[in-house]
Structures are given as C-alpha cells and as structure tokens.
Design a protein around this motif. Structure first.
Motif, short mmCIF file in Angstrom:
data_model
loop_
_atom_site.label_atom_id
_atom_site.label_comp_id
_atom_site.label_asym_id
_atom_site.label_seq_id
_atom_site.Cartn_x
_atom_site.Cartn_y
_atom_site.Cartn_z
N MET A 51 -10.82 60.07 92.36
CA MET A 51 -10.93 58.91 93.25
C MET A 51 -11.08 57.64 92.43
O MET A 51 -11.83 57.61 91.45
N THR A 52 -10.34 56.62 92.83
CA THR A 52 -10.39 55.34 92.14
C THR A 52 -11.72 54.66 92.43
O THR A 52 -12.15 54.56 93.58
N SER A 53 -12.38 54.18 91.38
CA SER A 53 -13.70 53.57 91.54
C SER A 53 -13.58 52.20 92.21
O SER A 53 -12.55 51.52 92.10
N PRO A 54 -14.64 51.74 92.88
CA PRO A 54 -14.64 50.40 93.49
C PRO A 54 -14.39 49.30 92.48
O PRO A 54 -13.71 48.32 92.78
N LEU A 55 -14.94 49.46 91.26
CA LEU A 55 -14.74 48.45 90.23
C LEU A 55 -13.27 48.35 89.84
O LEU A 55 -12.73 47.25 89.67
N THR A 56 -12.59 49.50 89.73
CA THR A 56 -11.17 49.50 89.39
C THR A 56 -10.34 48.83 90.47
O THR A 56 -9.43 48.06 90.19
N LEU A 57 -10.67 49.11 91.73
CA LEU A 57 -9.96 48.49 92.85
C LEU A 57 -10.20 46.99 92.89
O LEU A 57 -9.28 46.21 93.13
N PHE A 58 -11.45 46.60 92.66
CA PHE A 58 -11.79 45.17 92.65
C PHE A 58 -11.01 44.46 91.54
O PHE A 58 -10.44 43.39 91.76
N ARG A 59 -11.01 45.06 90.36
CA ARG A 59 -10.33 44.45 89.21
C ARG A 59 -8.83 44.31 89.46
O ARG A 59 -8.24 43.27 89.17
N ALA A 60 -8.22 45.34 90.02
CA ALA A 60 -6.79 45.30 90.29
C ALA A 60 -6.45 44.19 91.29
O ALA A 60 -5.47 43.45 91.12
N ARG A 61 -7.28 44.07 92.32
CA ARG A 61 -7.04 43.02 93.33
C ARG A 61 -7.27 41.64 92.74
O ARG A 61 -6.50 40.71 92.99
N PHE A 62 -8.32 41.49 91.94
CA PHE A 62 -8.63 40.21 91.31
C PHE A 62 -7.46 39.75 90.43
O PHE A 62 -7.02 38.59 90.52
N LEU A 63 -6.95 40.61 89.59
CA LEU A 63 -5.85 40.26 88.70
C LEU A 63 -4.57 39.99 89.48
O LEU A 63 -3.78 39.10 89.12
N ASP A 64 -4.35 40.73 90.55
CA ASP A 64 -3.19 40.53 91.41
C ASP A 64 -3.20 39.13 92.01
O ASP A 64 -2.20 38.40 91.98
N VAL A 65 -4.36 38.75 92.57
CA VAL A 65 -4.49 37.42 93.18
C VAL A 65 -4.39 36.34 92.12
O VAL A 65 -3.67 35.33 92.29
N LEU A 66 -5.09 36.52 91.01
CA LEU A 66 -5.09 35.53 89.93
C LEU A 66 -3.68 35.29 89.39
O LEU A 66 -3.23 34.14 89.27
N ALA A 67 -2.97 36.36 89.09
CA ALA A 67 -1.62 36.23 88.54
C ALA A 67 -0.65 35.62 89.54
O ALA A 67 0.24 34.86 89.17
N SER A 68 -0.83 35.93 90.83
CA SER A 68 0.04 35.35 91.86
C SER A 68 -0.15 33.84 91.95
O SER A 68 0.83 33.09 92.07
N ILE A 69 -1.39 33.39 91.88
CA ILE A 69 -1.68 31.96 91.93
C ILE A 69 -1.13 31.26 90.70
O ILE A 69 -0.51 30.19 90.80
N TYR A 70 -1.31 31.86 89.54
CA TYR A 70 -0.80 31.24 88.31
C TYR A 70 0.72 31.22 88.29
O TYR A 70 1.33 30.24 87.85
N LEU A 71 1.35 32.29 88.74
CA LEU A 71 2.81 32.31 88.77
C LEU A 71 3.33 31.18 89.64
O LEU A 71 4.28 30.47 89.26
N TYR A 72 2.71 30.99 90.81
CA TYR A 72 3.12 29.89 91.69
C TYR A 72 2.96 28.55 90.99
O TYR A 72 3.86 27.71 91.01
N ASN A 73 1.79 28.33 90.39
CA ASN A 73 1.51 27.04 89.78
C ASN A 73 2.38 26.76 88.56
O ASN A 73 2.80 25.62 88.34
N GLU A 74 2.69 27.78 87.77
CA GLU A 74 3.56 27.57 86.61
C GLU A 74 4.98 27.23 87.06
O GLU A 74 5.64 26.35 86.48
N HIS A 75 5.45 27.90 88.10
CA HIS A 75 6.78 27.59 88.61
C HIS A 75 6.81 26.19 89.20
O HIS A 75 7.74 25.41 88.95
#
Length: 218
Positions: free
Chosen positions: A1-25
């Motif tokens: 089972m995937t740990s809560p910390l792993t799920l949190f980290r994956a979501r955090f990086l997903d959101v962070l990278a999406s925002i940065y990709l938008y801003n860089e473009h």
C-alpha cells in the motif's frame, strides 16, 4: 500500500510542476513582445537586448525541462490558468489588463509605461529567485532527483533574469521599484502560496491538459 507521505509528495510535485510549466511558458511567450519593445526603445543598447533574448531563451529551456519531467512520468500537467500566474496577476494589477491585452505599441510610445514594465519583470524575477531558493530546501523537491536538478538550473539562471532590468533602470536614473509595486508583488505571492496552490492541491477535479502549451509553436 502506498504511504500517505508518498501520495502527498506525488501530488505536491504534480501541482508544483504544473504551475511552473504554465509560468515558464507564459514567461517566454510574453518576452517576445518585451524584446519587440526594447528593440524599438533601446536600439543603441545591444547588451540590454541580448540580455532579454537570453532571458527568453532560459524561460523556454525551463519550460522544456518541466515538460520532459511530465513526459517521463507519462502524464500531462494539470490544466492551470492565469490565476496561477504571478506575472499575469502582476500585469493586471499594475496595468489594469491581461498580458494578452497589453498594448505593446503603447508601452513603446510611453517612457513611463516601459519603465513600469521593466520594474514588474524585475520584481517578478526577484520573487522567483527567492522562491526557488526555498524550494531547493524542500524535502519533497529534494527527494525527486530530476525535479531538484531542474530547480538547480533555474536557480543558476535566475540572476540574469532581473539584473539587466535593474541595471537599465539605474542607467536611466529611474526608481527601481515603487512601494505600491512591491506591495502588489508581496500580496500576489502570498495569495498564490496560501490560497491558490493549496486549493489546487486539494481539488482533485482539476483536469489535465489535452495538449502541450507549445503545440504548434515554431
């Protein structure tokens, strides 16, 4: 089972990278118009023109790195919009219109408007540099080697993205930042960090992009 910390980290990086990709473009496509304005207003300052062209090239490079991060994960970025864009909100606050509606010819014709634009870009990039320094200390960012490397590249490039504007304002004997502009920058940043990013993190209904922002660009 995937740990809560792993799920949190994956979501955090997903959101962070999406925002940065938008801003860089958003950054490199908007700088095309800044370069146009600088070539007209400062034809005798090739160093300033070259610095902004490098700024544009770096923003494009950063966008490609975030795009590649998503490609390697096999997912598209979250479909964020201008509400997640620091420069979008700053331009609207200072000029009263969106980036797309900003009158390039009007900025070229008005020394005050051109100087204001330089200050907005300078403050945005200074804010970006401080934020990257914070992110490089973040345990979630540091846990992802590819993400950490991207931000290390961004950190190295960042000084070249605000210093040319500051130097130009100095040469012109102009104010480098007015208190209203600094206040706007501060509150835009706080609203993004304390409201927009958390709400995007929690809202699982946000769709993913159907196509890359640079699709169709030459």
């Amino acid at each position: 089972m995937t740990s809560p910390l792993t799920l949190f980290r994956a979501r955090f990086l997903d959101v962070l990278a999406s925002i940065y990709l938008y801003n860089e473009h958003r950054g490199y496509t908007s700088l095309d118009r800044v370069i146009e304005a600088v070539r007209v207003r400062c034809p005798d300052d090739p160093g300033f023109i070259a610095a902004i062209e490098k700024h544009r090239g770096d923003e494009r490079k950063h966008y490609v790195m975030f795009k590649r991060w998503f490609e390697l994960r096999g997912v598209m970025p979250l479909a964020v919009d201008s509400t997640c864009g620091h420069i979008d909100r700053f331009i609207f606050k200072v000029f009263g219109c969106s980036i797309d509606e900003l009158d390039t010819q009007g900025v070229i014709a008005s020394p005050d408007a051109f100087e204001k634009l330089c200050r907005v870009i300078m403050l945005t990039e200074q804010r970006g540099m401080r934020q990257v320094e914070i992110l490089l200390e973040n345990s979630h960012v540091r846990s992802d080697k590819a993400m950490k490397r991207i931000f290390e590249v961004v950190e190295k490039d960042e000084p070249d993205h605000w210093m040319p504007y500051e130097a130009w304002l100095d040469r012109q004997g102009r104010t480098k930042a007015k208190w209203r502009e600094r206040w706007a920058d501060y509150w835009i940043h706080k609203s993004l960090m304390l409201v927009k990013l958390p709400s995007l993190f929690l809202r699982r209904s946000t769709p993913r992009m159907a196509a890359w922002p640079d699709a169709g660009e030459r």
